[in-house]
Design a protein around this motif. Structure first.
Motif, mmCIF file in Angstrom:
data_model
loop_
_atom_site.group_PDB
_atom_site.id
_atom_site.type_symbol
_atom_site.label_atom_id
_atom_site.label_comp_id
_atom_site.label_asym_id
_atom_site.label_seq_id
_atom_site.Cartn_x
_atom_site.Cartn_y
_atom_site.Cartn_z
ATOM 1 N N PHE A 380 -48.338 5.258 -14.845
ATOM 2 C CA PHE A 380 -47.892 4.496 -16.009
ATOM 3 C C PHE A 380 -49.070 3.820 -16.700
ATOM 4 O O PHE A 380 -49.044 2.635 -17.023
ATOM 5 N N GLY A 381 -50.104 4.593 -16.923
ATOM 6 C CA GLY A 381 -51.286 4.100 -17.601
ATOM 7 C C GLY A 381 -52.031 5.254 -18.240
ATOM 8 O O GLY A 381 -51.663 6.428 -18.076
ATOM 9 N N PRO A 382 -53.130 4.986 -18.959
ATOM 10 C CA PRO A 382 -53.831 6.015 -19.733
ATOM 11 C C PRO A 382 -54.774 6.856 -18.877
ATOM 12 O O PRO A 382 -55.994 6.816 -19.036
ATOM 13 N N VAL A 383 -54.203 7.614 -17.959
ATOM 14 C CA VAL A 383 -54.996 8.401 -17.009
ATOM 15 C C VAL A 383 -54.518 9.847 -17.031
ATOM 16 O O VAL A 383 -53.322 10.110 -16.908
ATOM 17 N N ALA A 384 -55.465 10.784 -17.182
ATOM 18 C CA ALA A 384 -55.158 12.214 -17.231
ATOM 19 C C ALA A 384 -55.880 12.927 -16.092
ATOM 20 O O ALA A 384 -57.063 13.252 -16.209
ATOM 21 N N PRO A 385 -55.210 13.183 -14.959
ATOM 22 C CA PRO A 385 -55.822 13.934 -13.859
ATOM 23 C C PRO A 385 -55.616 15.434 -14.064
ATOM 24 O O PRO A 385 -54.501 15.886 -14.317
ATOM 25 N N VAL A 386 -56.704 16.205 -13.948
ATOM 26 C CA VAL A 386 -56.673 17.632 -14.269
ATOM 27 C C VAL A 386 -56.914 18.460 -13.009
ATOM 28 O O VAL A 386 -57.879 18.223 -12.274
ATOM 29 N N VAL A 387 -56.029 19.440 -12.790
ATOM 30 C CA VAL A 387 -56.154 20.394 -11.687
ATOM 31 C C VAL A 387 -56.346 21.779 -12.285
ATOM 32 O O VAL A 387 -55.587 22.189 -13.176
ATOM 33 N N VAL A 388 -57.341 22.511 -11.808
ATOM 34 C CA VAL A 388 -57.585 23.880 -12.261
ATOM 35 C C VAL A 388 -56.816 24.827 -11.345
ATOM 36 O O VAL A 388 -56.917 24.736 -10.110
ATOM 37 N N VAL A 389 -56.026 25.728 -11.939
ATOM 38 C CA VAL A 389 -55.239 26.694 -11.161
ATOM 39 C C VAL A 389 -55.666 28.115 -11.524
ATOM 40 O O VAL A 389 -56.154 28.372 -12.625
ATOM 41 N N ARG A 390 -55.461 29.029 -10.591
ATOM 42 C CA ARG A 390 -55.891 30.422 -10.807
ATOM 43 C C ARG A 390 -54.916 31.206 -11.664
ATOM 44 O O ARG A 390 -55.313 32.133 -12.379
ATOM 45 N N THR A 391 -53.623 30.882 -11.585
ATOM 46 C CA THR A 391 -52.607 31.612 -12.337
ATOM 47 C C THR A 391 -51.591 30.647 -12.923
ATOM 48 O O THR A 391 -51.443 29.506 -12.470
ATOM 49 N N PHE A 392 -50.864 31.135 -13.917
ATOM 50 C CA PHE A 392 -49.791 30.338 -14.499
ATOM 51 C C PHE A 392 -48.728 30.051 -13.453
ATOM 52 O O PHE A 392 -48.180 28.937 -13.385
ATOM 53 N N GLU A 393 -48.431 31.056 -12.618
ATOM 54 C CA GLU A 393 -47.411 30.885 -11.584
ATOM 55 C C GLU A 393 -47.803 29.779 -10.607
ATOM 56 O O GLU A 393 -46.949 28.991 -10.165
ATOM 57 N N GLU A 394 -49.097 29.696 -10.267
ATOM 58 C CA GLU A 394 -49.541 28.622 -9.392
ATOM 59 C C GLU A 394 -49.336 27.260 -10.061
ATOM 60 O O GLU A 394 -48.911 26.295 -9.427
ATOM 61 N N GLY A 395 -49.617 27.205 -11.350
ATOM 62 C CA GLY A 395 -49.408 25.955 -12.078
ATOM 63 C C GLY A 395 -47.950 25.524 -12.056
ATOM 64 O O GLY A 395 -47.636 24.353 -11.818
ATOM 65 N N LEU A 396 -47.027 26.470 -12.289
ATOM 66 C CA LEU A 396 -45.606 26.144 -12.251
ATOM 67 C C LEU A 396 -45.186 25.667 -10.863
ATOM 68 O O LEU A 396 -44.433 24.693 -10.725
ATOM 69 N N ALA A 397 -45.669 26.370 -9.843
ATOM 70 C CA ALA A 397 -45.289 26.006 -8.480
ATOM 71 C C ALA A 397 -45.769 24.602 -8.132
ATOM 72 O O ALA A 397 -45.030 23.804 -7.535
ATOM 73 N N ARG A 398 -46.986 24.281 -8.508
ATOM 74 C CA ARG A 398 -47.504 22.946 -8.192
ATOM 75 C C ARG A 398 -46.830 21.879 -9.043
ATOM 76 O O ARG A 398 -46.629 20.749 -8.595
ATOM 77 N N ALA A 399 -46.479 22.236 -10.266
ATOM 78 C CA ALA A 399 -45.756 21.286 -11.110
ATOM 79 C C ALA A 399 -44.414 20.916 -10.491
ATOM 80 O O ALA A 399 -43.942 19.784 -10.620
ATOM 81 N N ALA A 400 -43.782 21.876 -9.815
ATOM 82 C CA ALA A 400 -42.466 21.648 -9.226
ATOM 83 C C ALA A 400 -42.529 20.853 -7.933
ATOM 84 O O ALA A 400 -41.501 20.374 -7.449
#
Length: 480
Positions: A380-400
């Motif tokens: 709940f503050g102005p912070v943007a943590p960025v994770v690099v993923v190898r595939t879109f599917e990996e991004g969706l899985a980690r988002a879930a």
């Protein structure tokens, strides 16, 4: 300094007893307003006023109720600039940002009220043997709305439209951190002749909120706030066998596909992560970007973050106002410090400025992982943590992979990936945009982000109780 009062049964009143609470301007740390906190006795007075006023309000036609709500909405629109300034002084939101959200919520209030004109408060179906069934939806009676500090005007307007249009009376308890603009909303409702007792206001902290949630005559509690408090509110309402609609915390993910423009997407993500100093339930708090565009995206995100200039939200040049108070800034600082200590790379921001006010700069972190608070708990503050993923599917899985499920955002041009995004466990999924959606939007949070569907027809379903009336074609003949 402003002195605030409660609004009960159409009258402005002082509390029966209770502590004196102070509202502090987070940009200057100066006291801005004060009020006497409501006791359980004050809450009972407000609920009693709602119970007594509700039948007369429900007896009006739907069109008459909608007309009253629209008159209030029009007056709020005329005072939008004033309300935005009050929000700025009580919780730090830049005036331009506040004005934008207030204008949108006024439009939302009018759209929600208009839905009452077509909502099926009464339906008739004919079944076997010509038995007619009337489905009649009755208002619940006295209801409660407990709102958060980050959008004091917007959250009142969004919640009250369907409740009032359906024929309920309401008691509102705003956050003790930002009650001033809510008080002004009630002054404007009084000015347009809203009937006494239909809208009531009690000011106070969690003690007042608890008394409201536990009150035997409150048939529904609409609560927006933290998970912990939401659990207690839901348990209190459930103990009475009364309804609750709970919109709680979020740790909202963003998934960024390989084929998108990294610079334009970074600018959009910066807005979603930093606007209102990150103090939005649906702020972008976890960012998963495809490795093919990660370097360009992070570079552009850092550059965008550095354009969010700190300052008092009353100043036109300010993009990033203060956090609501020192307690919230401490949460943000603790999350960032924890990440850095565990190996995250601080790309920009992350240092509390040496100036009055509860400021924190727009901050970008990389090399983050799920051992860090900034990836697992609501910042709940102005912070943007960025994770690099190898595939879109990996991004969706980690988002879930989160106990929260309020909202999610996906940027992709691949039609198959858009379909996959719809399966994210979230109440709202935005694709190639953030925010947006008209009065037809209907959703229910997933996981720890809450319970109870709302929006569109669902808001009226929650605000009414259906009853079935079965009518046979003829009455039995009398015995002779």
């Amino acid at each position: 300094m402003k002195s605030l009062q409660h609004f009960i049964g159409g009258r402005w009143v002082e509390p029966a007893d209770g502590d004196i609470l102070t509202v502090v301007n987070p940009a200057t740390e100066d006291a801005f307003a004060r009020f006497g906190a409501a006791s359980a006795h004050d809450v009972d007075r407000a609920v009693t006023a709602a119970v007594e006023a509700q039948p007369r309000w429900a007896a009006l036609s739907v069109a008459e109720r909608v007309d009253r709500i629209n008159a209030w909405a029009d007056t709020v629109a005329e005072h939008a600039a004033e309300l935005a300034e009050l929000e700025c002084r009580e919780m730090g939101k830049p005036v331009a940002v506040g004005r934008s959200f207030i204008d949108g919520s006024v439009a939302g209030l009018k759209a929600a009220a208009a839905q009452a004109l077509t909502y099926p408060f009464a339906e008739t179906v004919t079944g076997p043997d010509e038995v007619r069934t009337d489905i009649v939806r009755h208002p619940l009676g006295a209801t409660a709305v407990i709102t958060p500090w980050n959008f004091p005007v917007t959250m009142v307007l969004i919640a009250l439209g369907p409740l009032l249009a359906a024929g309920n009376a309401v008691v509102v308890k705003p956050s003790e951190r930002s009650p001033v603009s809510t008080g002004r909303l009630f002054e404007l409702a009084e000015a347009v002749g809203m009937p006494p007792g239909v809208m009531n206001l009690v000011l106070g902290d969690g003690r007042a909120g608890g008394a409201l949630a536990e009150h035997e005559d409150v048939q529904l509690v609409h609560f927006t706030g933290s998970v912990g408090t939401g659990r207690r509110v839901g348990a209190a309402a459930g103990g009475r066998l009364h309804r609750s609609v709970l919109e709680l915390g979020g740790k909202d993910p963003v998934v960024i596909d390989a084929g998108v423009d990294p610079v334009a997407t970074a600018q959009a993500v910066a807005f979603g992560a930093f606007v209102n100093t990150g103090q939005i339930c649906t702020s972008m708090e976890r960012i998963y970007v495809h490795e093919q565009i990660a370097d360009a995206f992070v570079e552009a995100l850092v550059a965008a973050a550095q354009t969010f200039t700190l300052g008092d939200g009353l100043e036109p040049a300010t993009v990033l106002g203060p956090l609501v108070d020192e307690r919230q800034r401490d949460v943000v600082r603790r999350h960032v410090d924890d990440a850095v200590q565990k190996g995250a790379t601080l790309r920009t921001g992350g240092v509390v400025p040496q100036r009055p006010g509860y400021f924190y700069p727009a901050t970008v972190l990389t090399d983050v992982d799920d051992t860090m608070l900034v990836m697992t708990e609501e910042t709940f503050g102005p912070v943007a943590p960025v994770v690099v993923v190898r595939t879109f599917e990996e991004g969706l899985a980690r988002a879930a992979e989160s106990r929260y499920g309020l909202a999610a955002t996906v940027y992709t041009g691949d039609p198959d990936h858009i379909v996959a995004a719809t399966r994210l466990p979230a109440g709202v999924v935005w694709v190639n945009q953030w925010q947006g959606g008209g009065p037809e939007r209907l959703y229910e949070p997933a996981g720890d982000s809450g319970m109870g569907a709302t929006g569109a027809r669902a808001a009226y379903d929650a605000a009414t109780r259906p009853a079935a009336v079965h009518i046979a074609p003829t009455a039995p003949a009398a015995n002779r």
